[in-house]
Write an enzyme that holds these catalytic residues in place. Sequence first.
Site, PDB file in Angstrom:
ATOM      1  N   TYR A 232      -5.426  18.615   0.245  1.00  0.00           N
ATOM      2  CA  TYR A 232      -4.683  19.085   1.035  1.00  0.00           C
ATOM      3  C   TYR A 232      -5.320  20.720   1.395  1.00  0.00           C
ATOM      4  CZ  TYR A 232      -0.850  16.397   3.348  1.00  0.00           C
ATOM      5  OH  TYR A 232      -0.089  15.432   4.320  1.00  0.00           O
TER       6      TYR A 232
ATOM      7  N   LYS B 292      -2.577   6.281  -7.514  1.00  0.00           N
ATOM      8  CA  LYS B 292      -4.047   5.055  -7.359  1.00  0.00           C
ATOM      9  C   LYS B 292      -4.382   5.064  -8.563  1.00  0.00           C
ATOM     10  CE  LYS B 292      -5.252   2.145  -4.545  1.00  0.00           C
ATOM     11  NZ  LYS B 292      -4.885   0.831  -4.528  1.00  0.00           N
TER      12      LYS B 292
ATOM     13  N   ASP C 110       0.099   1.689  -2.277  1.00  0.00           N
ATOM     14  CA  ASP C 110       0.189   0.966  -1.778  1.00  0.00           C
ATOM     15  C   ASP C 110       1.125  -0.716  -1.958  1.00  0.00           C
ATOM     16  OD1 ASP C 110      -0.784  -0.043  -4.283  1.00  0.00           O
ATOM     17  OD2 ASP C 110      -3.051  -1.407  -3.136  1.00  0.00           O
TER      18      ASP C 110
ATOM     19  N   ASP D  51       3.158  12.428   1.767  1.00  0.00           N
ATOM     20  CA  ASP D  51       3.531  12.986   3.105  1.00  0.00           C
ATOM     21  C   ASP D  51       3.678  11.921   3.938  1.00  0.00           C
ATOM     22  OD1 ASP D  51       3.189  14.120   5.516  1.00  0.00           O
ATOM     23  OD2 ASP D  51       1.275  13.281   6.053  1.00  0.00           O
TER      24      ASP D  51
ATOM     25  N   ASP E  91       7.914   9.334   5.380  1.00  0.00           N
ATOM     26  CA  ASP E  91       7.194   9.619   7.293  1.00  0.00           C
ATOM     27  C   ASP E  91       7.867   7.982   7.301  1.00  0.00           C
ATOM     28  OD1 ASP E  91       6.679  11.844   7.536  1.00  0.00           O
ATOM     29  OD2 ASP E  91       5.367  10.505   9.836  1.00  0.00           O
TER      30      ASP E  91
HETATM   31  C1  IPM Z   1       4.718  17.081   7.351  1.00  0.00           C
HETATM   32  C2  IPM Z   1       3.875  17.682   7.991  1.00  0.00           C
HETATM   33  C3  IPM Z   1       2.796  18.334   8.084  1.00  0.00           C
HETATM   34  C4  IPM Z   1       2.292  17.987   6.212  1.00  0.00           C
HETATM   35  C5  IPM Z   1       1.470  18.345   8.706  1.00  0.00           C
HETATM   36  C6  IPM Z   1       2.591  19.028   9.467  1.00  0.00           C
HETATM   37  C7  IPM Z   1       0.455  19.224   8.316  1.00  0.00           C
HETATM   38  O1  IPM Z   1       3.109  16.333   8.215  1.00  0.00           O
HETATM   39  O2  IPM Z   1       5.548  17.799   6.732  1.00  0.00           O
HETATM   40  O3  IPM Z   1       4.492  15.725   6.426  1.00  0.00           O
HETATM   41  O4  IPM Z   1       1.606  17.158   6.325  1.00  0.00           O
HETATM   42  O5  IPM Z   1       2.706  18.197   5.469  1.00  0.00           O
HETATM   43 MG    MG Z   2       3.945  14.396   7.022  1.00  0.00          MG
END
Ligand code: IPM
Ligand code: MG
Length: 358
Positions: free
Chosen positions: A142, A191, A223, A247, A251
Amino acid sequence: MNKRITVLSGDCIGPEITAQGILALEAVAKVFGHRFDFCEVPFGGAAVDACGVPFPDETRRACEEADAVLLGSVGGPKWDGLPKELRPEKGLLQMRSALGLFGNLRPAKLHPQLAFACPLRPEIVEKGIDIMTVRELTGGIYFGAHETRQQDGQRIATDLMIYSEGEIDRILRVGFEAARKRRGRLTSVEKSNVLDCSRLWRERAHALSTEYPDVELIDMLVDNAAMQLVRDPSQFDVIVTENMFGDILSDESSMIVGSIGMMPSASLRNDSFGVYEPIHGSAPDIAGKDLANPIGTILSAAMMLRYSFSMAQEADAVERAVSEVLDTGLRTADIMSGGMKQVGCREMGRAIAAAIRA
Ligand code: IPM
Ligand code: MG
């Protein structure tokens, strides 16, 4: 206690959900006899519109002067065409970096009332899901150099993943400490069969583990981790991982606990200051329709009480209120199922605030 809270509502559903987070915090202040002062400043696309940049100096100062920050969400189609430096998401990354928030806690816990919303088979869910992802937040790919250049008649893009031992050690320690306070299992996700950053990561994890003999350290390739999360999530206690893997996996873990709308987060450094935000995005498709689930934001407010203000009882009271309201059958659209009562963002927020008791 008196606390100053800076509010960065941001874009799309941002203002709708932070309003409900504030309502819960006001209820806590009333019930427990605290005083919380809120100060709202522009952030993300809203700041681009008002000040020309997504993370203005004034906003940065308001964050630095606060005891904690409550954040909604940033981004939306209106700002998608902007140059990358002006995108709302860039403001979010600038904020994390400027405030030094390297440690991102993303707890994923299955509320038993929402077990049906989990896409996994009942016999997998039965064993329970309670995972704390510790994501490194201010380094890695990032924040390495990003470049798109012209070469041999085509464009070539590079994004640099870069980590120092110091950055790796400080986030691993957050992971070890978290595991020590929970069930004592730390899964370090990387990884290392491909990446140098990950080989360094694995080496440091083993070096530090000698200081935490009470914590079981498990190495897992990313993975495989993505696969294990849906095969048997009960094997995970704390996951510690670098920025991008965190990240993605957070999710994934939000989905297996029913809805991303339920997931809170805390972004921390080595003092009591923190930024608290739901992990979901700005949901432009449902913005302004009173459809968003405010629970991720309300649970983020609970994390603020716990981590920045050391108000454990108050945090428990908010989490209990969420659970009680789910028991009564109220559901926002994302977690709706037969026999339950569908409500909007505001009604859900009001019901939770009203259920907060000492
Ligand atoms: C998160 C989001 C952010 C990230 C984006 C919006 C830049 O997906 O906070 O998980 O990738 O960190
Ligand atoms: Mg995110």
